[in-house]
Design a protein around this motif. Sequence first.
Motif, PDB file in Angstrom:
ATOM      1  N   GLU A   1       0.824  -1.211   0.000  1.00  0.00           N
ATOM      2  CA  GLU A   1       0.000   0.000   0.000  1.00  0.00           C
ATOM      3  C   GLU A   1       0.859   1.262   0.000  1.00  0.00           C
ATOM      4  O   GLU A   1       0.343   2.366  -0.134  1.00  0.00           O
ATOM      5  N   ASN A   2       2.183   1.071   0.151  1.00  0.00           N
ATOM      6  CA  ASN A   2       3.116   2.176   0.309  1.00  0.00           C
ATOM      7  C   ASN A   2       3.780   2.517  -1.020  1.00  0.00           C
ATOM      8  O   ASN A   2       4.439   1.665  -1.626  1.00  0.00           O
ATOM      9  N   LEU A   3       3.635   3.760  -1.471  1.00  0.00           N
ATOM     10  CA  LEU A   3       4.133   4.151  -2.790  1.00  0.00           C
ATOM     11  C   LEU A   3       5.646   4.053  -2.890  1.00  0.00           C
ATOM     12  O   LEU A   3       6.175   3.662  -3.941  1.00  0.00           O
ATOM     13  N   GLN A   4       6.359   4.373  -1.819  1.00  0.00           N
ATOM     14  CA  GLN A   4       7.819   4.318  -1.875  1.00  0.00           C
ATOM     15  C   GLN A   4       8.314   2.881  -2.056  1.00  0.00           C
ATOM     16  O   GLN A   4       9.205   2.610  -2.865  1.00  0.00           O
ATOM     17  N   VAL A   5       7.726   1.956  -1.312  1.00  0.00           N
ATOM     18  CA  VAL A   5       8.093   0.542  -1.439  1.00  0.00           C
ATOM     19  C   VAL A   5       7.735   0.016  -2.827  1.00  0.00           C
ATOM     20  O   VAL A   5       8.545  -0.622  -3.496  1.00  0.00           O
ATOM     21  N   VAL A   6       6.524   0.305  -3.245  1.00  0.00           N
ATOM     22  CA  VAL A   6       6.048  -0.176  -4.539  1.00  0.00           C
ATOM     23  C   VAL A   6       6.875   0.407  -5.689  1.00  0.00           C
ATOM     24  O   VAL A   6       7.217  -0.297  -6.648  1.00  0.00           O
ATOM     25  N   SER A   7       7.230   1.674  -5.591  1.00  0.00           N
ATOM     26  CA  SER A   7       8.027   2.312  -6.652  1.00  0.00           C
ATOM     27  C   SER A   7       9.391   1.649  -6.801  1.00  0.00           C
ATOM     28  O   SER A   7       9.900   1.489  -7.919  1.00  0.00           O
ATOM     29  N   ALA A   8       9.984   1.246  -5.674  1.00  0.00           N
ATOM     30  CA  ALA A   8      11.280   0.559  -5.726  1.00  0.00           C
ATOM     31  C   ALA A   8      11.148  -0.787  -6.422  1.00  0.00           C
ATOM     32  O   ALA A   8      12.001  -1.172  -7.239  1.00  0.00           O
ATOM     33  N   ILE A   9      10.082  -1.512  -6.115  1.00  0.00           N
ATOM     34  CA  ILE A   9       9.853  -2.815  -6.750  1.00  0.00           C
ATOM     35  C   ILE A   9       9.653  -2.656  -8.252  1.00  0.00           C
ATOM     36  O   ILE A   9      10.255  -3.379  -9.066  1.00  0.00           O
ATOM     37  N   VAL A  10       8.830  -1.688  -8.629  1.00  0.00           N
ATOM     38  CA  VAL A  10       8.522  -1.472 -10.042  1.00  0.00           C
ATOM     39  C   VAL A  10       9.771  -1.051 -10.812  1.00  0.00           C
ATOM     40  O   VAL A  10      10.014  -1.529 -11.934  1.00  0.00           O
ATOM     41  N   ALA A  11      10.590  -0.181 -10.220  1.00  0.00           N
ATOM     42  CA  ALA A  11      11.808   0.266 -10.900  1.00  0.00           C
ATOM     43  C   ALA A  11      12.761  -0.896 -11.138  1.00  0.00           C
ATOM     44  O   ALA A  11      13.354  -1.031 -12.223  1.00  0.00           O
ATOM     45  N   MET A  12      12.931  -1.746 -10.118  1.00  0.00           N
ATOM     46  CA  MET A  12      13.809  -2.908 -10.273  1.00  0.00           C
ATOM     47  C   MET A  12      13.256  -3.877 -11.315  1.00  0.00           C
ATOM     48  O   MET A  12      13.986  -4.402 -12.164  1.00  0.00           O
ATOM     49  N   ALA A  13      11.951  -4.122 -11.263  1.00  0.00           N
ATOM     50  CA  ALA A  13      11.321  -5.037 -12.219  1.00  0.00           C
ATOM     51  C   ALA A  13      11.470  -4.523 -13.650  1.00  0.00           C
ATOM     52  O   ALA A  13      11.717  -5.300 -14.585  1.00  0.00           O
ATOM     53  N   LYS A  14      11.348  -3.232 -13.801  1.00  0.00           N
ATOM     54  CA  LYS A  14      11.466  -2.656 -15.147  1.00  0.00           C
ATOM     55  C   LYS A  14      12.896  -2.789 -15.663  1.00  0.00           C
ATOM     56  O   LYS A  14      13.113  -3.122 -16.841  1.00  0.00           O
TER      57      LYS A  14
ATOM     58  N   THR B   1      -3.994  -2.648  -2.033  1.00  0.00           N
ATOM     59  CA  THR B   1      -2.703  -2.747  -2.693  1.00  0.00           C
ATOM     60  C   THR B   1      -2.644  -1.884  -3.955  1.00  0.00           C
ATOM     61  O   THR B   1      -3.646  -1.733  -4.658  1.00  0.00           O
ATOM     62  N   ILE B   2      -1.450  -1.348  -4.229  1.00  0.00           N
ATOM     63  CA  ILE B   2      -1.252  -0.557  -5.453  1.00  0.00           C
ATOM     64  C   ILE B   2      -0.167  -1.170  -6.342  1.00  0.00           C
ATOM     65  O   ILE B   2       0.202  -0.589  -7.358  1.00  0.00           O
ATOM     66  N   LEU B   3       0.308  -2.342  -5.976  1.00  0.00           N
ATOM     67  CA  LEU B   3       1.448  -2.928  -6.678  1.00  0.00           C
ATOM     68  C   LEU B   3       1.157  -3.210  -8.149  1.00  0.00           C
ATOM     69  O   LEU B   3       1.902  -2.771  -9.035  1.00  0.00           O
ATOM     70  N   ALA B   4       0.111  -3.959  -8.440  1.00  0.00           N
ATOM     71  CA  ALA B   4      -0.200  -4.290  -9.837  1.00  0.00           C
ATOM     72  C   ALA B   4      -0.536  -3.046 -10.637  1.00  0.00           C
ATOM     73  O   ALA B   4      -0.113  -2.900 -11.794  1.00  0.00           O
ATOM     74  N   ARG B   5      -1.250  -2.132 -10.013  1.00  0.00           N
ATOM     75  CA  ARG B   5      -1.637  -0.891 -10.716  1.00  0.00           C
ATOM     76  C   ARG B   5      -0.409  -0.090 -11.140  1.00  0.00           C
ATOM     77  O   ARG B   5      -0.300   0.348 -12.289  1.00  0.00           O
ATOM     78  N   GLU B   6       0.522   0.107 -10.207  1.00  0.00           N
ATOM     79  CA  GLU B   6       1.712   0.894 -10.518  1.00  0.00           C
ATOM     80  C   GLU B   6       2.602   0.180 -11.530  1.00  0.00           C
ATOM     81  O   GLU B   6       3.229   0.825 -12.382  1.00  0.00           O
ATOM     82  N   ALA B   7       2.665  -1.139 -11.456  1.00  0.00           N
ATOM     83  CA  ALA B   7       3.462  -1.893 -12.428  1.00  0.00           C
ATOM     84  C   ALA B   7       2.883  -1.739 -13.837  1.00  0.00           C
ATOM     85  O   ALA B   7       3.625  -1.524 -14.805  1.00  0.00           O
TER      86      ALA B   7
END
Length: 272
Positions: free
Chosen positions: A156-169, A184-190
Motif C-alpha cells: 500500500e506504500n508508494l515508496q516501497v512499490v516504486s522501488a519494486i517497479v523500478a527494479m522489475a522494469k 494494494t497498489i502494486l499491480a496498478r503501478e506496475a
Amino acid sequence: MNHRNIILIPRRPIVSLSILIITIMTIIGFIRHAASSNRPISVEPVSGEIAIVIDDFGIDNPGTKQMLELNIPITAAIMPNLLYSKKETELIHDLGYEIIIHMPIEAKNGRREWLGPGALTTNLSPQELRTRLEESYKQISYAVGISNHMGSKGTENLQVVSAIVAMAKEHRLVVLDSKTTESTILAREAKNAGLAAGTRDIFLDNSADLNSIKKQIKLLISKAKISGKAIGIGHVGPQGPNTARAIKEMLPEIKAQGIKIVPLTKLLKSQT
C-alpha cells in the motif's frame, strides 16, 4: 480333320487371385490415407488458462518434492536470503520450471519471523529498498518475475512499490500482486509503468484440508472459464503435501473443463 475345343486354364489361379486382392487393398489403403491427411486434426477446445504459482520455496519446506514431481508448468516463487534459496533456485531451474522472486514485504499483522530476512519495510530509504531488491535478484538469478510475500502494509506504500517497479522494469520482470490487502497498489503501478502485471485471483490453500483445496481449485477453474484467465497461488510448507495432492487429483477435471495450465509469464504477457 477333327477340330477340338481348347480351353485355356491358368496354371496358378490362386497366385493370380492373391495378386489381385493385394493390388485392390493397396489402392483402398492409399485412398483412405489421402482422405485422412486432408481431414482436420482434432484439437481439444480451450475455454480458459490458469497459472498456478507455488509460494515459499527456499526453506526446504514440506511438499517441495511433491510439487516438483507434478510435471505441469507451475511457477515457483522462491524467497531470497534463506538457507536453501540458491540451492532450490538451481534445482528448480534445472527441472525446467519458471521462477519468480517471492519478496518478503512488511505486513500489518503477523509475526516478524514470518517475514524472513532482507524484507522491504516502510521505514527504509529508497536506496536501501533498492539494495535489498538487487541482492535478492542476484540470489535468484533465473527469476523472470517478482511477487510479494506477505506485504499488506508495504504494497500500500508508494515508496516501497516504486522501488519494486523500478527494479522489475530494469530487469524486465513480470509483477504478480499476491493481493494480501484490498488497498494494494502494486499491480496498478506496475501496469502504469508498462510492465506485464497481474493480481492473484484465488488462494488455493488457506486451509490445509484436501477437500477444501480442491474446492478452491474448482473456483479457479470457474474464474478462468468466465474471464478466460485466472491466477491461483498455493504453497509449500505445512499444507504443501496436500496442495500438491489436490492439484494432481484435479488435473483430469482441469483438462475436462477445457482449462490449460500455463506459466505465469505467458498468462500475464498475453494480457498486455
